[in-house]
Design a protein around this motif. Structure first.
Motif: not given
Ligand code: PLP
Length: 388
Positions: A77-79, A99, A334, A352, A355-356, A359
């Motif tokens: 995960t990018p988060f 995502d 992120p 993504y 996530t963005e 964030s």
């Protein structure tokens, strides 16, 4: 600041345990470490617990034990806090970001299933999941989940994908010690799970982390790698593997042993503070409370993260709070947009979007198990003023 952002929950029992170690000659590799590890294994319900110098080190050793390396792809995960992705980079594997769910902030299991299918089939559809600046022809080897903010990932559908495709599952449960998904503790779903003990986590060893696993082979490899690559059968200066010094020292283990004996108390105090926040903030227009997913049978409160509705300027709220003596944090930037990730993999904003968006709108308020109801009132009054 009138209220600290976070605070460890310590008593004289912890202070005395650390002081007692200082009166012995055993500051490392003494009796506290195995005692702490036995207590952790018991609390989580795994065969093995291997304590190390940080949560990041614990993650790195899981990736190494899995023999994930060059040319391997791992979905994650990018988060998250950067450590979950960095552990893959240390072994030269390529993180494949998927995502997250807009409500929980955890990996979206439908998108994970789609990514696994496309990556297994190859071709154009596989390419869409790869980093923009990716040249290799790696194969998908595993899934690294994060239980973000103390909430379990959606393990039921994720485990199905893992089992159907013969993937390795590593759980970064650094933020979720004690959390349960349909009655089962996080850290027990994958080949191995990781918990972290930095002072803002649910329990602390000052710095530290632990790997929990039922696999004897992983446990043996991780024990060797944390101790300069020495196998159990190696003599003092013999090193079977290229290893690391990731040992946890005795003061940390002694501190952790007392903390884990108080874990039930530590978690319920945090839950009570989260309850005070929820009572007050549910009436705040423009503020969304943390979402508890249906699969979450027990939340383990790590941070208290609210979401501001679109149209509210978060930076202004943060400044407003700071002017009133209240710290807060924009959680998380992120991972794919961190400078070193952009440079290496060519990511750009928009890659993504969920996530963005999270964030941009999440805000962590001061939180700990030792917060008083008066302090929660102070924060909420300040937030009310900062929103106005
Ligand atoms: C805290 C944390 C870690 C580990 O951090 P250390 O400071 O190395 O102990 C890893 N992953 C996540 C998601 C975390 O929140």
């Amino acid at each position: 600041m009138k209220v600290p952002m976070s605070s460890p929950d310590l008593t004289d029992a912890e202070r005395e345990a650390v002081a007692a170690v200082m009166r012995t000659p055993n500051l490392s590799m003494g009796p506290e470490l195995p005692a702490f590890e036995a207590a952790m294994a018991q609390v989580v319900g795994t065969q093995h617990a291997i304590a190390v110098s940080s949560g990041t080190a614990a993650l790195h050793l899981c990736v190494a034990a899995a023999r994930i390396g060059d040319d391997d792809l791992v979905i994650t995960t990018p988060f998250s806090f950067v450590a979950s992705t960095n552990a893959l980079l240390y072994e030269r594997a390529t993180p494949i970001f998927v995502d997250v769910d807009p409500l929980s902030g955890n990996l979206d299991p439908d998108q994970v299933a789609a990514a696994v299918e496309d990556l297994s089939n190859g071709g154009k559809r596989a390419e869409a999941w790869l980093p923009p600046a990716y040249a290799g022809g790696g194969t998908l080897k595993g899934l690294l989940t994060v239980d973000v903010f103390g909430q379990p990932a959606e393990y039921e559908p994720l485990l199905r994908v893992v089992q159907d495709n013969d993937l390795i599952l590593i759980e970064d449960s650094s933020e979720a010690l004690g959390a349960e998904y349909h009655g089962r503790q996080v850290g027990t779903f994958g080949e191995a799970g990781v918990f972290a003990f930095y002072p803002n986590k649910q329990m602390t060893t000052a710095e530290g982390g632990v790997v929990v696993t039922d696999r004897d082979d992983w446990a043996g490899r991780i024990r060797a790698l944390r101790n300069q690559g020495r196998e159990k059968t190696d003599s003092w200066l013999q090193h079977t593997h290229l290893g690391y010094n990731y040992r946890m020292h005795e003061m940390s283990a002694a501190l952790g042993l007392v903390q884990v004996s108080r874990l039930g108390e530590l978690l319920s105090k945090r839950e009570r503070v989260a309850g005070w926040y929820a009572e007050r903030l549910q009436a705040f227009p423009g503020v969304r409370l943390p979402h508890i997913a249906t699969g979450t049978s027990r939340m383990s409160w790590f941070v208290y993260v609210i979401r501001l509705e679109p149209g509210i300027d978060r930076a202004e709220v943060i400044h407003g709070l700071r002017d009133l003596g209240i710290p807060s944090r924009a959680y998380f930037d992120p991972i794919h947009l961190q400078p070193y990730m952009r440079e290496r993999f060519g990511y750009q904003r928009g890659a993504y979007p969920v996530t963005e968006e999270l964030s941009a709108r999440c805000l962590a308020l001061p939180f700990s198990g030792v917060m008083t109801e008066q302090q929660v009132d102070l924060v909420c009054e300040a937030l009310n003023a900062a929103l106005a």
